[in-house]
Design a protein around this motif. Structure first.
Motif, PDB file in Angstrom:
ATOM      1  N   GLU A  44       3.514 180.186  40.491  1.00  0.00           N
ATOM      2  CA  GLU A  44       4.698 179.384  40.215  1.00  0.00           C
ATOM      3  C   GLU A  44       4.361 178.102  39.470  1.00  0.00           C
ATOM      4  OE1 GLU A  44       7.195 178.722  43.535  1.00  0.00           O
ATOM      5  OE2 GLU A  44       7.129 180.788  44.238  1.00  0.00           O
ATOM      6  N   GLY A  71       8.137 185.250  32.154  1.00  0.00           N
ATOM      7  CA  GLY A  71       8.652 185.278  33.523  1.00  0.00           C
ATOM      8  C   GLY A  71       7.675 185.838  34.527  1.00  0.00           C
ATOM      9  N   HIS A  76      13.078 185.991  37.770  1.00  0.00           N
ATOM     10  CA  HIS A  76      12.664 184.709  37.204  1.00  0.00           C
ATOM     11  C   HIS A  76      12.997 184.656  35.722  1.00  0.00           C
ATOM     12  CE1 HIS A  76       9.303 181.857  35.816  1.00  0.00           C
ATOM     13  NE2 HIS A  76      10.227 181.116  36.395  1.00  0.00           N
TER      14      HIS A  76
END
Length: 209
Positions: A44, A71, A76
């Motif tokens: 992340e 992503g 996401h």
């Protein structure tokens, strides 16, 4: 303005962004408008991606070599593009399975709309499975949610220990495997049973004296 984003999975130098960089430059992205991360796709914390997205302005287009560079997963990716669309920023993918995506064109928007629909479908399936699983558990007499960290045995130990003046609360919590918040929710600093503790003992068939 075109802004490019690149990513490789390893930060040890065994992978390079040369191929991505060349493709982005050939597309017309300026060298000083390139952002690069060296991190796993599932990670992340990608500071350059955050900086890249923050730098984009109304009318700009974000250019990536492949979708998997951008992503972490489908959801996401959909969230990123939804945010870009809300800000009137385009996305263009140069190669790979997402090469048909160019949200600055009508056909590109249609392709991405299919991706968004699939992500929504996935969310609904997960939600349905969760609800069905909880219903099945309730039918068998089980309740959903996390099991209690506090147990009747731990409550009795806590009551006995908290009543002693030399008890170290941090050591007690560590020994019982609970937090201070959990401890004080069930037992007072003087070792007296609180409502949550009394309720747990009652549910287990053990009454406090």
């Amino acid at each position: 303005m075109l802004v490019g984003y690149m990513r490789v999975s390893k930060a040890d130098g065994s992978q390079t962004t040369d191929l991505q960089r060349d493709a982005l430059l050939a597309e017309g992205v300026a060298a000083d408008a390139l952002y690069e991360d060296r991190a796993s796709g599932k990670k992340e914390d990608r500071p350059e991606l955050a900086a890249c997205l923050k730098s984009l302005r109304h009318g700009d287009t974000l250019v990536v070599w492949k979708l998997d560079r951008l992503g972490r997963d489908l959801r996401h990716l959909v969230n990123i593009v939804h945010d870009l669309t809300q800000r009137s920023i385009g996305l263009k993918v140069l190669t790979g399975q997402g090469a048909a995506i160019d949200t600055t064109t009508a056909s590109g928007k249609l392709v991405f709309g299919i991706f968004a629909a699939l992500a929504e479908f996935e969310r609904e399936l997960i939600s349905e499975r969760t609800i069905a699983g909880l219903a099945a558990a309730r039918a068998r007499g089980r309740k959903g949610g996390r099991p209690y960290k506090m147990t009747p045995a731990k409550i009795r130990l806590a009551m006995a220990s908290m009543g002693q003046p030399d008890t170290n609360v941090s050591d007690l919590c560590r020994e019982l495997g609970i937090t201070r918040q959990t401890l004080y929710r069930h037992v007072s600093p003087a070792g007296e049973l609180r409502e949550a503790g009394n309720r747990l003992l009652s549910q287990s068939g053990t009454r406090s004296k």
